[in-house]
Design an enzyme around this catalytic site. Structure first.
Site, PDB file in Angstrom:
ATOM      1  N   HIS A  72      30.438  38.924  32.972  1.00 13.83           N
ATOM      2  CA  HIS A  72      31.212  39.810  32.090  1.00 13.83           C
ATOM      3  C   HIS A  72      31.598  39.070  30.821  1.00 13.83           C
ATOM      4  O   HIS A  72      32.031  37.925  30.881  1.00 13.83           O
ATOM      5  CB  HIS A  72      32.485  40.295  32.792  1.00 13.83           C
ATOM      6  CG  HIS A  72      32.240  41.415  33.743  1.00 13.83           C
ATOM      7  ND1 HIS A  72      33.107  42.463  33.890  1.00 13.83           N
ATOM      8  CD2 HIS A  72      31.217  41.658  34.590  1.00 13.83           C
ATOM      9  CE1 HIS A  72      32.632  43.300  34.800  1.00 13.83           C
ATOM     10  NE2 HIS A  72      31.487  42.832  35.245  1.00 13.83           N
ATOM     11  N   TYR A 196      42.368  46.769  32.496  1.00 13.38           N
ATOM     12  CA  TYR A 196      43.771  46.500  32.833  1.00 13.38           C
ATOM     13  C   TYR A 196      44.599  47.563  32.108  1.00 13.38           C
ATOM     14  O   TYR A 196      44.614  47.597  30.872  1.00 13.38           O
ATOM     15  CB  TYR A 196      44.178  45.115  32.345  1.00 13.38           C
ATOM     16  CG  TYR A 196      43.621  43.962  33.160  1.00 13.38           C
ATOM     17  CD1 TYR A 196      42.324  43.508  32.964  1.00 13.38           C
ATOM     18  CD2 TYR A 196      44.405  43.327  34.127  1.00 13.38           C
ATOM     19  CE1 TYR A 196      41.823  42.441  33.707  1.00 13.38           C
ATOM     20  CE2 TYR A 196      43.914  42.259  34.869  1.00 13.38           C
ATOM     21  CZ  TYR A 196      42.619  41.817  34.647  1.00 13.38           C
ATOM     22  OH  TYR A 196      42.131  40.758  35.384  1.00 13.38           O
ATOM     23  N   PRO A 288      48.265  38.154  40.889  1.00 12.70           N
ATOM     24  CA  PRO A 288      46.822  38.281  40.647  1.00 12.70           C
ATOM     25  C   PRO A 288      46.437  38.804  39.270  1.00 12.70           C
ATOM     26  O   PRO A 288      45.252  38.866  38.949  1.00 12.70           O
ATOM     27  CB  PRO A 288      46.367  39.259  41.741  1.00 12.70           C
ATOM     28  CG  PRO A 288      47.586  40.010  42.117  1.00 12.70           C
ATOM     29  CD  PRO A 288      48.734  39.096  41.912  1.00 12.70           C
ATOM     30  N   LYS A 292      43.699  34.111  38.616  1.00 11.16           N
ATOM     31  CA  LYS A 292      43.645  32.647  38.581  1.00 11.16           C
ATOM     32  C   LYS A 292      43.686  31.952  39.945  1.00 11.16           C
ATOM     33  O   LYS A 292      43.388  30.759  40.039  1.00 11.16           O
ATOM     34  CB  LYS A 292      44.802  32.099  37.724  1.00 11.16           C
ATOM     35  CG  LYS A 292      44.624  32.337  36.237  1.00 11.16           C
ATOM     36  CD  LYS A 292      43.582  31.406  35.649  1.00 11.16           C
ATOM     37  CE  LYS A 292      43.060  31.895  34.319  1.00 11.16           C
ATOM     38  NZ  LYS A 292      41.684  32.377  34.335  1.00 11.16           N
ATOM     39  N   TYR A 380      41.833  33.475  30.066  1.00 13.26           N
ATOM     40  CA  TYR A 380      41.179  34.320  31.071  1.00 13.26           C
ATOM     41  C   TYR A 380      39.858  33.711  31.542  1.00 13.26           C
ATOM     42  O   TYR A 380      39.586  33.669  32.736  1.00 13.26           O
ATOM     43  CB  TYR A 380      40.952  35.730  30.499  1.00 13.26           C
ATOM     44  CG  TYR A 380      40.669  36.743  31.575  1.00 13.26           C
ATOM     45  CD1 TYR A 380      41.707  37.385  32.253  1.00 13.26           C
ATOM     46  CD2 TYR A 380      39.372  37.055  31.941  1.00 13.26           C
ATOM     47  CE1 TYR A 380      41.449  38.300  33.257  1.00 13.26           C
ATOM     48  CE2 TYR A 380      39.105  37.965  32.944  1.00 13.26           C
ATOM     49  CZ  TYR A 380      40.148  38.590  33.600  1.00 13.26           C
ATOM     50  OH  TYR A 380      39.892  39.485  34.608  1.00 13.26           O
TER      51      TYR A 380
END
Ligand code: APR
Ligand code: PHB
Length: 387
Positions: A72, A196, A288, A292, A380
């Site tokens: 991704h 998200y 979550p 990580k 990220y």
């Protein structure tokens, strides 16, 4: 029975440690209280940082992940009726993540350990660690394992951390007034990238495992039981939260798994005592939202492998003595990032209008300023390793 490193727990931390040590010629025995079937089916997170992918490939356990994992190059933040893409290829060129279920990583590691003749024991009862200051040993199911060092890779609820004498560890923690209800469904993802979503009804996340399996999460109250969430209610709520931008429709399908994950931030310092070294969830937990947990476990294990190799190859305890300090920098960066992502995207019952305005202002900043988006993107995909 004797080995160099006694490893408690066959999660990603314990299994990867055992395998990396094997590649350096160091022996270990892994003791796991659950069955092989249980650990291979346990559904957990699924986002691998670039460094995690590279570590697995270098260790020779990345073949299936390379074939089946989904690379991704961005994620979407959705709020206020619009979606905003965080483009990794532009903000952190050459860096990306791979979506590949944690239990697939665990399956690949178990297969690799067994193929190499590794000693991984499942269904082991009454594991206890002893004599942590010197000549440590582990007892289990009536047997005794003597070792040079013990690696506590037994997760948040394990026995290793509680075996450290009182007063040694400092605990840093924060609890959140909500949990995540997570599901797996046999349905093609409704989006190519993770979404998200912040809504006034709460947070939702659209993730996936494969072109035919989707993973979703809903923010729910902390004391939620899965029984309160029949399938229809889950899809209705996912629709209400995710179908918040024009033209987006959620494809629904059969739900094959449901679970509630508590949200917690937790760190102990130091991550070691005597001959016991803690790695992964045994030493730290992150909510979550930043994806990580697994990645931090891998980072710890890399540091511990180098320290143990220096010790067994040359007798130097310098890296082992500095293990905790070496890990904690990355641990705290991930703690901050995970807390920040959590605060940015969830709704808080006791939040007032002022708090909501701040949250939306920050979301606008992150999605409009390249500098702000870059801090999200580089955390990220994972910051480079110190070593
Ligand atoms: N004896 C033996 N094994 C134990 C004991 C015990 N007393 N207690 C726990 N275990 C085992 C658990 O059954 C589990 O298989 O230790 C293992 C710990 O694995 P994880 O909980 O997966 O933790 P870790 O390996 O540190 O993995 C990193 O970060 O955020 C998370 O989802 C992420 O689980 C992942 C974790
Ligand atoms: C998942 O796919 O399980 C997942 C993805 C991103 C997260 C957490 C979990 O932040």
């Amino acid at each position: 029975m004797r080995t160099q490193v006694g490893i408690i727990g066959a999660g990603p931390a314990g299994l990867l440690l055992s395998h990396l040590l094997h590649l350096r010629g160091i022996s270990s025995v892994v003791l796991e209280k659950r069955s092989r079937d249980y650990v291979e089916r346990r559904v957990r997170a699924g986002v691998l940082e670039q460094g995690t992918v590279e570590t697995l490939v270098e260790a020779g356990v990345g073949e299936r992940m390379r074939r089946e994992g989904l690379p991704h190059h961005g994620i979407e933040l959705r709020y206020g009726g619009a979606g905003h893409r965080i483009p990794f290829e532009k903000l952190v060129p050459g860096r990306s993540i791979t979506v590949y279920g944690q239990q697939e990583v665990v399956k690949d590691l178990i297969a690799a350990r067994l193929a190499a003749g590794g000693d991984v024991r499942f269904d082991v009862e009454d594991v206890a660690v002893h004599s942590l200051e010197s000549e440590p040993y582990v007892t289990f199911g009536g047997e005794r394992l003597d070792c040079d060092v013990i690696a506590g890779c037994d997760g948040f609820h394990g026995v290793s951390r509680p075996a450290i004498p009182e007063g040694v560890l400092t605990v840093f923690e924060r609890e959140y007034p909500f949990a995540w209800l997570g599901i797996l469904a046999d349905v093609e993802p409704s989006s190519e990238e993770l979404i998200y979503t912040r809504t006034d009804r709460g947070f939702a996340l659209h993730s996936m495992r494969s072109p035919t399996v989707s993973r979703f999460y809903l923010q729910v109250p902390a004391d939620t039981r899965v029984e309160e969430w029949p399938d229809d209610r889950i899809w209705d709520e996912l629709r209400a939260r995710l179908e918040s931008v024009p033209g987006f429709t959620l494809t629904t399908g059969e739900i094959t798994e449901k679970g509630v994950t508590p949200m917690r931030s937790f760190v102990v310092e130091p991550m070691q005592y005597g001959r016991l070294y803690l790695a992964g969830d045994a030493a730290h937990i992150v909510p979550p939202t930043g994806a990580k947990g697994l990645n931090l476990a891998v980072a710890d294990v890399r540091v511990l492998t180098e320290a143990l190799a220096a010790y067994f190859e040359g007798g130097s305890t310098e890296l082992l003595d500095g293990y905790s300090e070496a890990c904690l920098k990355r641990v705290w960066r991930a703690q901050h990032f995970s807390w920040w992502m959590t605060m940015l995207l969830h709704t808080f019952e006791d939040d007032d209008a002022y708090g909501r305005k701040l949250q939306l202002s920050y979301l606008d900043y992150v999605t409009s300023s390249e500098a702000a988006a870059t801090t999200l993107a580089e955390n990220y995909v994972g910051l480079p390793y110190a070593t």
